[in-house]
Scaffold this active site. Structure first.
Site, PDB file in Angstrom:
ATOM      1  N   LYS A 223      73.023  25.288  65.639  1.00  0.00           N
ATOM      2  CA  LYS A 223      73.140  24.969  64.218  1.00  0.00           C
ATOM      3  C   LYS A 223      72.233  23.786  63.908  1.00  0.00           C
ATOM      4  O   LYS A 223      72.347  22.721  64.522  1.00  0.00           O
ATOM      5  CB  LYS A 223      74.587  24.633  63.863  1.00  0.00           C
ATOM      6  CG  LYS A 223      74.735  24.161  62.432  1.00  0.00           C
ATOM      7  CD  LYS A 223      76.175  24.065  62.016  1.00  0.00           C
ATOM      8  CE  LYS A 223      76.276  23.524  60.598  1.00  0.00           C
ATOM      9  NZ  LYS A 223      77.669  23.424  60.153  1.00  0.00           N
TER      10      LYS A 223
ATOM     11  N   LYS B 289      72.069  29.387  63.057  1.00  0.00           N
ATOM     12  CA  LYS B 289      72.249  29.018  61.657  1.00  0.00           C
ATOM     13  C   LYS B 289      71.307  27.892  61.273  1.00  0.00           C
ATOM     14  O   LYS B 289      71.231  26.923  62.034  1.00  0.00           O
ATOM     15  CB  LYS B 289      73.700  28.574  61.469  1.00  0.00           C
ATOM     16  CG  LYS B 289      74.031  28.023  60.118  1.00  0.00           C
ATOM     17  CD  LYS B 289      75.456  27.585  60.100  1.00  0.00           C
ATOM     18  CE  LYS B 289      75.740  26.919  58.767  1.00  0.00           C
ATOM     19  NZ  LYS B 289      76.928  26.141  58.815  1.00  0.00           N
TER      20      LYS B 289
HETATM   21  C1  PBG Z   1      80.459  22.835  57.897  1.00  0.00           C
HETATM   22  C2  PBG Z   1      79.604  23.998  57.556  1.00  0.00           C
HETATM   23  C3  PBG Z   1      78.410  23.988  56.790  1.00  0.00           C
HETATM   24  C4  PBG Z   1      78.058  25.325  56.620  1.00  0.00           C
HETATM   25  C5  PBG Z   1      79.006  26.104  57.303  1.00  0.00           C
HETATM   26  N1  PBG Z   1      79.945  25.251  57.885  1.00  0.00           N
HETATM   27  C6  PBG Z   1      77.666  22.897  56.138  1.00  0.00           C
HETATM   28  C7  PBG Z   1      77.182  21.738  56.901  1.00  0.00           C
HETATM   29  O1  PBG Z   1      77.108  21.757  58.131  1.00  0.00           O
HETATM   30  O2  PBG Z   1      76.880  20.749  56.244  1.00  0.00           O
HETATM   31  C8  PBG Z   1      76.885  25.803  55.812  1.00  0.00           C
HETATM   32  C9  PBG Z   1      76.942  27.220  55.330  1.00  0.00           C
HETATM   33  C10 PBG Z   1      76.034  27.528  54.194  1.00  0.00           C
HETATM   34  O3  PBG Z   1      75.170  26.725  53.785  1.00  0.00           O
HETATM   35  O4  PBG Z   1      76.181  28.635  53.655  1.00  0.00           O
HETATM   36  N2  PBG Z   1      80.320  22.245  59.097  1.00  0.00           N
END
Ligand code: PBG
Length: 331
Positions: free
Chosen positions: A201, A255
């Site tokens: 991520k 992601k």
């Molecule tokens: C939280 C999380 C995030 C997303 C999914 N879980 C945001 C972040 O890490 O700030 C993003 C998903 C999206 O942008 O659709 N940890």
């Protein structure tokens, strides 16, 4: 003089629709879609998210209606995220441990209405519950503590598991959390609850609309670069995936999605495990902005991007376009 004919004519198999179908290397089906949904308080509430046109937060009754819609469309799994009321947010995000929090009520309501007809994936991270919008606990300098955060994430996971979650999806990027959550789930007797690790991520600029949807955008101070990955790195993603698999993840996620298809491909080739991608909120918003600007049409843009995930090696995709795509695929 004889004409120089091409030795091979690759256009031959593209001549007709039936032949293109026959030679298509990858397939898309609603089975491969996970639909992310935002839960909010109240009854009969639908709150459109301005930066995510076409996506709303729903109160629990609305979430149940979406779950039934997903079952009808053949979408196998939902991903839930809460818009925690501001007065329930705290420095330590303790609302994440409340068995009566929005997430737990939504999970139970879906379970009551749909039984085991649909899977429920739950995000594990503290950002929708903290007053600072970070995914973990902070020390005095504002640094996100690793091991203390993992302790909180274990509690959050057990809370979601007790409510009936099928897939626990840690999105926090703390070190060691998959192993810790796996051990806690086993100890609690949740031997069949899956873990889908947000393994690779990235600290991405594509999460803005999501943060609006869960109400953390205005709260977040600074960035998440001390735990989410540097977009410049690929080898490090393979190390993250290797660790999460060794710690007991059943599947892994990359992601954001489209900007990281190279990572999907490398993970798939290296580990031969189920790989999922999250086509995140900013990616969805870009497609919708293109449609609004008449720079492309939705059907083509959505289906081409989803097929790209399949081609790269994804088992499935988390996408806000899931119901739209499923409708198209169902004809
Ligand atoms: C939280 C999380 C995030 C997303 C999914 N879980 C945001 C972040 O890490 O700030 C993003 C998903 C999206 O942008 O659709 N940890």
């Amino acid at each position: 003089m004889t004409a120089a004919y091409p030795a091979l004519r690759l256009r031959r198999t593209r001549t007709s629709a039936w032949s293109r179908a026959l030679h298509r290397e990858n397939q898309l089906s609603p089975d491969q879609l996970i639909w992310p949904l935002f839960v909010t308080e109240g009854r009969g509430v639908e709150e459109p998210v301005a930066s995510l046109p076409g996506v709303s937060r729903w109160s629990v009754d609305g979430i149940v209606a979406r779950a039934k819609e997903a079952v009808d469309l053949g979408i196998p799994c939902l991903a839930l995220f809460p818009n925690t009321p501001v007065d329930r947010r705290s420095d330590d995000g303790r609302e994440a441990l409340n068995p009566e929090n929005l997430m737990c009520r939504a999970i139970r309501a879906i379970r009551d209405a749909c039984g085991s007809d649909i899977g429920v994936l739950t995000d594990v991270a503290l950002d929708p519950y903290t007053t600072h919008g970070q995914d973990g606990l902070l020390d005095d300098s504002g640094y996100v503590l690793n091991d203390a955060s993992v302790e909180a994430l274990i509690g959050q996971s057990l809370n979601q598991a007790a409510a009936g979650a099928d897939i626990i999806a840690p999105s926090d990027m703390m070190d060691g959390r998959v192993g810790a959550i796996r051990a806690a789930l086993e100890q609690a007797g949740h031997t069949n609850i899956q873990i889908m690790a947000y393994a690779a991520k990235y600290a991405s600029a594509f999460y803005g609309p999501f943060r609006d949807a869960v109400g953390s955008r205005g709260l977040l101070k600074g960035d998440k670069k001390t735990y989410q990955m540097d977009p410049a790195n690929a080898e490090e993603a393979l190390r993250e995936v290797a660790l999460d698999l060794a710690e007991g993840a059943d599947s892994v996620m990359v992601k954001p999605g489209l900007p990281y298809l190279d990572i999907v491909r490398r993970v798939k080739e290296r580990f031969e495990v189920p790989v999922f991608a999250y086509q995140v909120s900013g990616e969805y918003a870009m497609i919708e902005a293109a449609v609004a600007a008449d720079a492309g049409e939705r059907e083509g843009l959505v289906m081409e991007t989803l097929m790209a995930f399949r081609r790269a090696g994804c088992s499935g995709v988390l996408t806000y376009h899931a119901p739209f795509a499923a409708r198209l695929l169902n004809g």
